[in-house]
Design a protein around this motif. Structure first.
Motif, PDB file in Angstrom:
ATOM      1  N   LEU A  40       2.037  51.268  41.157  1.00 23.14           N
ATOM      2  CA  LEU A  40       1.986  49.887  41.722  1.00 23.14           C
ATOM      3  C   LEU A  40       0.885  48.914  40.941  1.00 23.14           C
ATOM      4  O   LEU A  40      -0.040  49.012  41.030  1.00 23.14           O
ATOM      5  N   PHE A  41       1.532  48.157  40.225  1.00 21.01           N
ATOM      6  CA  PHE A  41       0.467  47.224  39.317  1.00 21.01           C
ATOM      7  C   PHE A  41       0.872  45.593  39.647  1.00 21.01           C
ATOM      8  O   PHE A  41       1.913  44.991  39.396  1.00 21.01           O
ATOM      9  N   GLU A  42      -0.324  45.174  40.056  1.00 21.77           N
ATOM     10  CA  GLU A  42      -0.315  43.889  40.128  1.00 21.77           C
ATOM     11  C   GLU A  42      -1.129  43.056  39.251  1.00 21.77           C
ATOM     12  O   GLU A  42      -1.279  41.884  39.108  1.00 21.77           O
ATOM     13  N   LYS A  43      -2.038  43.810  38.333  1.00 21.55           N
ATOM     14  CA  LYS A  43      -2.506  43.476  37.030  1.00 21.55           C
ATOM     15  C   LYS A  43      -2.083  44.119  35.898  1.00 21.55           C
ATOM     16  O   LYS A  43      -1.794  45.430  36.174  1.00 21.55           O
ATOM     17  N   THR A  44      -1.993  43.554  34.807  1.00 18.09           N
ATOM     18  CA  THR A  44      -1.369  44.253  33.602  1.00 18.09           C
ATOM     19  C   THR A  44      -2.387  45.448  33.147  1.00 18.09           C
ATOM     20  O   THR A  44      -3.668  45.377  33.823  1.00 18.09           O
ATOM     21  N   SER A  45      -2.111  45.925  32.380  1.00 18.93           N
ATOM     22  CA  SER A  45      -2.421  47.108  31.830  1.00 18.93           C
ATOM     23  C   SER A  45      -2.211  47.929  30.745  1.00 18.93           C
ATOM     24  O   SER A  45      -0.850  47.890  30.387  1.00 18.93           O
ATOM     25  N   THR A  46      -3.127  48.392  29.827  1.00 23.19           N
ATOM     26  CA  THR A  46      -2.583  49.451  28.676  1.00 23.19           C
ATOM     27  C   THR A  46      -2.890  50.658  28.931  1.00 23.19           C
ATOM     28  O   THR A  46      -2.033  51.597  29.294  1.00 23.19           O
ATOM     29  N   ARG A  47      -4.384  51.009  29.235  1.00 21.69           N
ATOM     30  CA  ARG A  47      -4.786  52.506  29.111  1.00 21.69           C
ATOM     31  C   ARG A  47      -4.375  53.029  30.760  1.00 21.69           C
ATOM     32  O   ARG A  47      -3.739  54.327  30.914  1.00 21.69           O
ATOM     33  N   ALA A  66       6.512  41.723  40.246  1.00 17.41           N
ATOM     34  CA  ALA A  66       7.720  41.097  40.310  1.00 17.41           C
ATOM     35  C   ALA A  66       8.981  42.110  40.701  1.00 17.41           C
ATOM     36  O   ALA A  66       9.844  41.476  40.900  1.00 17.41           O
ATOM     37  N   ASP A  67       8.667  43.282  40.823  1.00 11.29           N
ATOM     38  CA  ASP A  67       9.682  44.188  41.184  1.00 11.29           C
ATOM     39  C   ASP A  67       9.995  44.334  42.627  1.00 11.29           C
ATOM     40  O   ASP A  67      10.952  45.022  43.005  1.00 11.29           O
ATOM     41  N   ILE A  68       8.737  44.400  43.561  1.00 12.64           N
ATOM     42  CA  ILE A  68       9.008  44.721  44.716  1.00 12.64           C
ATOM     43  C   ILE A  68       8.483  43.397  45.549  1.00 12.64           C
ATOM     44  O   ILE A  68       7.872  42.665  45.015  1.00 12.64           O
ATOM     45  N   GLN A  69       8.673  43.472  47.045  1.00  6.39           N
ATOM     46  CA  GLN A  69       8.405  42.292  47.887  1.00  6.39           C
ATOM     47  C   GLN A  69       7.036  42.392  48.498  1.00  6.39           C
ATOM     48  O   GLN A  69       6.676  41.610  49.392  1.00  6.39           O
ATOM     49  N   PHE A  70       6.219  43.327  47.965  1.00  4.58           N
ATOM     50  CA  PHE A  70       5.010  43.464  48.423  1.00  4.58           C
ATOM     51  C   PHE A  70       4.182  42.101  48.415  1.00  4.58           C
ATOM     52  O   PHE A  70       4.018  41.592  47.500  1.00  4.58           O
ATOM     53  N   GLY A  71       3.463  41.772  49.314  1.00  5.65           N
ATOM     54  CA  GLY A  71       2.561  40.656  49.713  1.00  5.65           C
ATOM     55  C   GLY A  71       3.420  39.192  49.703  1.00  5.65           C
ATOM     56  O   GLY A  71       2.875  38.342  50.048  1.00  5.65           O
ATOM     57  N   LYS A  84       7.247  39.084  51.001  1.00  3.22           N
ATOM     58  CA  LYS A  84       8.331  39.061  52.090  1.00  3.22           C
ATOM     59  C   LYS A  84       7.887  40.487  52.902  1.00  3.22           C
ATOM     60  O   LYS A  84       8.502  40.451  54.006  1.00  3.22           O
ATOM     61  N   GLU A  85       6.984  41.282  52.509  1.00  4.05           N
ATOM     62  CA  GLU A  85       6.615  42.308  53.359  1.00  4.05           C
ATOM     63  C   GLU A  85       5.087  42.566  53.348  1.00  4.05           C
ATOM     64  O   GLU A  85       4.496  42.485  52.309  1.00  4.05           O
ATOM     65  N   SER A  86       4.884  42.957  54.491  1.00  8.26           N
ATOM     66  CA  SER A  86       3.243  43.343  54.572  1.00  8.26           C
ATOM     67  C   SER A  86       2.896  44.555  53.807  1.00  8.26           C
ATOM     68  O   SER A  86       3.472  45.325  53.723  1.00  8.26           O
ATOM     69  N   LEU A  87       1.385  44.454  53.901  1.00 13.60           N
ATOM     70  CA  LEU A  87       0.842  45.680  53.307  1.00 13.60           C
ATOM     71  C   LEU A  87       1.081  46.892  53.664  1.00 13.60           C
ATOM     72  O   LEU A  87       1.463  47.793  53.548  1.00 13.60           O
ATOM     73  N   GLU A  88       0.789  46.914  55.360  1.00  9.37           N
ATOM     74  CA  GLU A  88       1.070  48.027  56.095  1.00  9.37           C
ATOM     75  C   GLU A  88       2.646  48.392  55.916  1.00  9.37           C
ATOM     76  O   GLU A  88       2.822  49.807  55.798  1.00  9.37           O
ATOM     77  N   ASP A  89       3.377  47.516  56.012  1.00  8.90           N
ATOM     78  CA  ASP A  89       4.994  48.100  55.922  1.00  8.90           C
ATOM     79  C   ASP A  89       5.183  48.499  54.821  1.00  8.90           C
ATOM     80  O   ASP A  89       6.142  49.644  54.596  1.00  8.90           O
ATOM     81  N   THR A  90       4.714  47.927  53.721  1.00 10.69           N
ATOM     82  CA  THR A  90       5.055  48.479  52.229  1.00 10.69           C
ATOM     83  C   THR A  90       4.527  49.956  52.020  1.00 10.69           C
ATOM     84  O   THR A  90       5.093  50.753  51.474  1.00 10.69           O
ATOM     85  N   LYS A 139       4.028  52.093  54.468  1.00  8.73           N
ATOM     86  CA  LYS A 139       4.752  53.210  55.106  1.00  8.73           C
ATOM     87  C   LYS A 139       6.205  53.511  54.341  1.00  8.73           C
ATOM     88  O   LYS A 139       6.295  54.496  54.433  1.00  8.73           O
ATOM     89  N   VAL A 140       6.636  52.305  53.746  1.00  5.64           N
ATOM     90  CA  VAL A 140       7.641  52.651  53.102  1.00  5.64           C
ATOM     91  C   VAL A 140       7.663  53.605  51.825  1.00  5.64           C
ATOM     92  O   VAL A 140       8.460  54.473  51.678  1.00  5.64           O
ATOM     93  N   LEU A 141       6.628  53.251  50.995  1.00  2.27           N
ATOM     94  CA  LEU A 141       6.157  53.820  49.784  1.00  2.27           C
ATOM     95  C   LEU A 141       5.911  55.469  50.191  1.00  2.27           C
ATOM     96  O   LEU A 141       6.203  56.248  49.454  1.00  2.27           O
ATOM     97  N   GLY A 142       5.213  55.441  51.332  1.00  2.00           N
ATOM     98  CA  GLY A 142       4.627  56.863  51.716  1.00  2.00           C
ATOM     99  C   GLY A 142       5.972  57.638  52.239  1.00  2.00           C
ATOM    100  O   GLY A 142       5.775  58.765  51.977  1.00  2.00           O
ATOM    101  N   ARG A 143       6.957  57.019  52.486  1.00  2.00           N
ATOM    102  CA  ARG A 143       8.357  57.735  53.019  1.00  2.00           C
ATOM    103  C   ARG A 143       8.875  58.420  51.926  1.00  2.00           C
ATOM    104  O   ARG A 143       9.744  59.279  51.923  1.00  2.00           O
TER     105      ARG A 143
END
Length: 327
Positions: free
Chosen positions: A49-56, A78-83, A85-91, A93-97
């Motif tokens: 899960l990347f909100e900041k760019t990265s190489t290494r 830009a790939d998911i609705q995290f932050g 349309k969907e809250s941190l907690e809900d995201t 729980k979904v990813l954890g499933r």
């Protein structure tokens, strides 16, 4: 030790955990060099899960997961609705499933902490504004490879002494007995909470911790470490940072001032020449062809920067393995 579970901040680690992960990283690195790929995470799905760019960080987690038999899935801002349309907690729980582990790289420490709290799976901090633990492990592995030991070494961080790399380096080093010197202008010295944690670690391990604005305090350092003068999200502060840090550039004179055969460390990317768009913009605006480190030091035989970069992968492997296997 028991499984590491999540790795969200350096101050939560014990000396034993750090040293155990470093030992495992040595072993996994040797196996990779020998062409062996133990499938220690076979069948596991890992969310990146990347909100900041990265190489290494992105490359290291991807290759590490593949080598271990896991399946990494990159999820950009830009790939998911995290932050949005969907809250941190809900995201979480979904990813954890759906996933067996989550790496997060972004700004807020509260986000990676929330993912660890709500997902129910291991969560690894790939960088926040406060901490950069996977970089710290790569730094320590690089130092131990080069010197053969850690306890008693002195690492001097020069430049922006209150950024995430300086924070993680400080706490990780002190926990394993490496002395730390932070040299930065008073405006860019570590935050009070980091100083408090560092002093506590120093008292426990016996390693020394010293903060100064005097560049001459590099004397005696085994390693000189620096980072960019302007971190991600601070791009409008070049003029201010250059004024503050122009006398803190790591150059040949500063390396000589240590009085010993010191190595140079940098987490990368580094602005040491004019081969980047940002480097060219800074040069045209401020007349500087090199910023935090000169090209001569960066390319010198004492520079271990690409060892550090490679070791991100090996230590990240060890961190992930330690999250699922008792060591």
């Amino acid at each position: 030790m028991p499984t590491l579970n999540s790795l969200t901040a350096d101050n939560l680690l014990t000396e034993k955990e750090i040293l155990t992960i470093l030992d495992l990283a040595f072993k996994l690195k040797a196996q990779k060099k020998a062409g062996k790929r133990p499938q220690l995470l076979a069948g596991k799905n890992i969310a990146l899960l990347f909100e900041k760019t990265s190489t290494r960080t992105r490359a290291a987690f991807t290759v590490a997961a593949n080598d271990l038999g896991a399946f990494p899935e990159f999820l950009g801002k830009a790939d998911i609705q995290f932050g949005t349309k969907e809250s941190l907690e809900d995201t979480a729980k979904v990813l954890g499933r759906m996933f067996d582990g989550i790496e997060y790289r972004g700004a807020k420490q509260s986000v990676v902490d929330g993912l660890a709290q709500h997902s129910g799976v291991p969560v690894w901090n790939g960088l926040t504004d406060e901490w950069h633990p996977t970089q710290m492990f790569a730094d320590l592995l690089t130092l131990k490879e080069h010197f053969g030991y850690l306890k008693g070494l002195t690492v001097c961080f020069v430049g922006d002494g209150r950024n995430n790399v300086a924070n993680s380096l400080t706490i990780g080093c002190l926990k394993v007995g490496v002395n730390v010197v932070i040299i930065a202008p008073k405006q860019l010295q570590p935050a009070a909470n980091i100083v408090d944690i560092a002093q506590q670690c120093s008292q426990i391990s016996g390693a020394t911790y010293f903060v100064s604005d005097n560049i001459e305090d590099v004397k005696g350092a085994d390693a000189i470490y620096t980072d960019v003068w302007v971190s991600m999200g601070e791009e409008n502060q070049y003029e201010e940072r250059i004024k503050l840090l122009k006398n803190y550039q790591v150059n040949e004179a500063l390396m000589t001032a240590t009085g010993k055969k010191s190595v140079f460390l940098h987490c990368l990317p580094a602005f040491h020449d004019l081969e980047t768009e940002v480097g060219k913009e800074v040069y045209h605006s401020y007349g500087l062809a090199e910023l935090e480190v000169t090209d001569a030091v960066f390319r010198s035989k004492d520079s271990l920067v690409f060892d550090q970069a490679e070791n991100r992968m090996h230590t990240i492997k060890a961190i992930m393995v330690a999250s699922y296997h008792q060591l």
